[in-house]
Design an enzyme around this catalytic site. Structure first.
Site, PDB file in Angstrom:
ATOM      1  CG  HIS A  25     -10.865   2.834   1.934  1.00 51.35           C
ATOM      2  ND1 HIS A  25     -10.288   2.514   3.144  1.00 51.35           N
ATOM      3  CD2 HIS A  25      -9.837   3.174   1.120  1.00 51.35           C
ATOM      4  CE1 HIS A  25      -8.973   2.642   3.051  1.00 51.35           C
ATOM      5  NE2 HIS A  25      -8.669   3.040   1.820  1.00 51.35           N
ATOM      6  CG  HIS A  27      -6.486   6.577  -1.067  1.00 47.13           C
ATOM      7  ND1 HIS A  27      -5.815   6.887   0.089  1.00 47.13           N
ATOM      8  CD2 HIS A  27      -6.832   5.277  -0.967  1.00 47.13           C
ATOM      9  CE1 HIS A  27      -5.735   5.806   0.857  1.00 47.13           C
ATOM     10  NE2 HIS A  27      -6.343   4.817   0.246  1.00 47.13           N
ATOM     11  CE  LYS A 111      -6.953   3.527   7.058  1.00 48.75           C
ATOM     12  NZ  LYS A 111      -7.132   3.328   5.639  1.00 48.75           N
ATOM     13  CG  HIS A 148      -3.520  -0.172   6.135  1.00 48.65           C
ATOM     14  ND1 HIS A 148      -3.628   0.137   4.798  1.00 48.65           N
ATOM     15  CD2 HIS A 148      -2.658  -1.218   6.210  1.00 48.65           C
ATOM     16  CE1 HIS A 148      -2.847  -0.683   4.096  1.00 48.65           C
ATOM     17  NE2 HIS A 148      -2.249  -1.509   4.931  1.00 48.65           N
ATOM     18  CG  HIS A 186      -7.993  -1.688   2.300  1.00 46.17           C
ATOM     19  ND1 HIS A 186      -7.244  -2.241   3.300  1.00 46.17           N
ATOM     20  CD2 HIS A 186      -7.615  -0.385   2.239  1.00 46.17           C
ATOM     21  CE1 HIS A 186      -6.444  -1.314   3.792  1.00 46.17           C
ATOM     22  NE2 HIS A 186      -6.651  -0.182   3.177  1.00 46.17           N
ATOM     23  CG  ASP A 266      -7.604   1.079  -1.031  1.00 48.33           C
ATOM     24  OD1 ASP A 266      -7.347   2.249  -0.670  1.00 48.33           O
ATOM     25  OD2 ASP A 266      -6.770   0.151  -0.985  1.00 48.33           O
TER      26      ASP A 266
HETATM   27  C1  NCD Z   1      -3.125   3.588  -0.822  1.00 53.93           C
HETATM   28  C2  NCD Z   1      -2.575   4.906  -1.366  1.00 53.93           C
HETATM   29  O1  NCD Z   1      -1.952   4.889  -2.427  1.00 53.93           O
HETATM   30  O2  NCD Z   1      -2.784   5.943  -0.731  1.00 53.93           O
HETATM   31  N1  NCD Z   1      -2.530   2.497  -1.541  1.00 53.93           N
HETATM   32  C3  NCD Z   1      -3.025   1.246  -1.663  1.00 53.93           C
HETATM   33  O3  NCD Z   1      -2.331   0.381  -2.211  1.00 53.93           O
HETATM   34  N2  NCD Z   1      -4.208   0.921  -1.216  1.00 53.93           N
HETATM   35  C4  NCD Z   1      -2.881   3.500   0.632  1.00 53.93           C
HETATM   36  C5  NCD Z   1      -3.672   2.411   1.307  1.00 53.93           C
HETATM   37  O4  NCD Z   1      -4.890   2.469   1.388  1.00 53.93           O
HETATM   38  O5  NCD Z   1      -3.066   1.448   1.789  1.00 53.93           O
HETATM   39 ZN    ZN Z   2      -6.722   2.995   1.062  1.00 54.21          ZN
END
Ligand code: NCD
Ligand code: ZN
Length: 364
Positions: A25, A27, A111, A148, A186, A266
């Site tokens: 997971h 970003h 997702k 999520h 998460h 995450d």
């Molecule tokens: C994530 C993001 O910034 O894209 N932020 C986070 O706090 N985890 C989005 C997410 O996974 O909820």
């Molecule tokens: Zn995330």
């Protein structure tokens, strides 16, 4: 088989070698921001499930393929890394979109962001009743639904949103689509940890039908960290840190050896000025310190022998992918995390635990 065997060496007091892990997971963002953060992940992980919450979100197979190409193009020469792509479910996603995603060798999940739950979730699902055809196609194809897991009802206390989501969304969806394969991403609560521990079943293929990813911050910290000595924006992520009893349940799940629990950082990069402001962004940029923090968490309960399963074996088994061939070594060698790193557009980014001293360090 030889492919799934452990390569872990018994942890000595000073070093730990495990099969190369993956991040289930992550970003990565896009453009210059992606180019700034990608090497930190590629240094530790061979593959990652890449979240689709770009602006605009990645909703089609074509967009996912194009995003994958941009990631590969941004990879520094000599680094090998495989992005595993995901689609962003919306009220408009058709069954055909899901079938085409399942046929793509590059798309590994879809997702679900409840609309308004987190960063760039404006286009998310308003009510799952609108997604019946897409969910049926997920069930039919076996492509996992990555969730999520927070309700967005403003009347539900922020700290209860995950537990309420399990009861009011996750359980009904799994009842309506019993063949669905799901990952609660998460997880942050005892309720989610116990739900996934108790309700996951092996499919005909032997793989769990329900899994969860766990972040380093939720294994190491409780919500006190958000307010320690003043408001701490770099500990703010969604779902937000919870009470100590929840952290302990998460650590127990991660170190249980159960195959339905695996690593997902995450890591969610936001520029420093967008974190350190009124109405700062949610997300911890943990990629530069990820394995170090997981090792610290597992060591805290004498479970370093379980780290390889969690980091390197359970995820590939769930997603039906081979485990990685090479290894990664961590040394007990205290070091101080940089307080900031270069980011896009001349801005900087604060890595999670910037300025702190960590006991473990990944070998170069
Ligand atoms: C994530 C993001 O910034 O894209 N932020 C986070 O706090 N985890 C989005 C997410 O996974 O909820
Ligand atoms: Zn995330």
């Amino acid at each position: 088989t030889i492919l799934t065997a452990s390569l872990a060496k018994p942890a000595t007091s000073s070093s730990l070698t495990l099969r190369r892990p993956d991040d289930w997971h992550l970003h990565l963002r896009d453009g210059a921001a992606m180019a700034a953060v990608l090497p930190a992940t590629a240094r530790q992980f061979r593959r990652a499930i890449v979240m689709p919450n770009l602006k605009p979100p990645v909703t089609t197979v074509e967009q996912a393929h194009a995003y994958r190409e941009r990631i590969l193009a941004a990879l520094p020469p000599g680094m090998s890394f495989e992005p595993l792509m995901t689609l962003y479910l919306t009220d408009a996603t058709q069954a055909e979109d899901i079938r085409r995603a399942a046929e793509s060798p590059y798309v590994h999940g879809v997702k679900l962001y409840p609309a308004g739950a987190t960063t760039n979730s404006q286009s998310g699902v308003t009510t799952l009743a609108r997604c019946t055809a897409a969910l049926a196609a997920l069930e039919e194809t076996g492509l996992p639904l990555l969730v999520h897991g927070e309700v967005t009802d403003p009347d539900v206390d922020l700290f209860d949103r995950e537990a309420v989501f399990i009861d009011e969304v996750m359980e009904p969806v799994r009842r309506d689509f019993p063949g669905l394969r799901g990952v609660v991403e998460h997880i942050t609560t005892r309720q989610a940890a116990h739900y996934v521990r108790d309700r996951s079943q092996r499919g005909v293929d032997g793989r769990p039908n329900l899994a969860a990813t766990l972040t380093p911050q939720h294994l190491l910290f409780n919500r006190n960290a958000l307010f320690k000595g003043g408001l701490q924006p770099h500990w703010y992520c969604l779902p937000v840190l919870k009470r100590e009893e929840h952290r302990q349940a998460l650590l127990e799940a991660a170190t249980s050896g159960l195959p339905q629990f695996f690593l997902g950082t995450d890591s969610a990069p936001h520029a420093r000025h967008l974190k350190e402001m009124a109405c700062g962004c949610a997300g911890c940029y943990s990629a530069p310190v990820a394995l170090e923090l997981y090792a610290q968490a597992f060591e805290s309960v004498n479970a370093l022998d379980r780290l390889e399963g969690f980091a390197s074996l359970h995820g590939p088994a769930f997603y039906g992918l081979p485990v990685n061939a090479d290894t990664l070594t961590l040394h007990k060698s205290p070091w101080t995390v940089p307080t900031e790193l270069p980011f896009a557009d001349g801005k900087t980014i604060v890595p999670f635990l910037g300025g702190e001293t960590l006991p473990w360090r990944m070998a170069d």
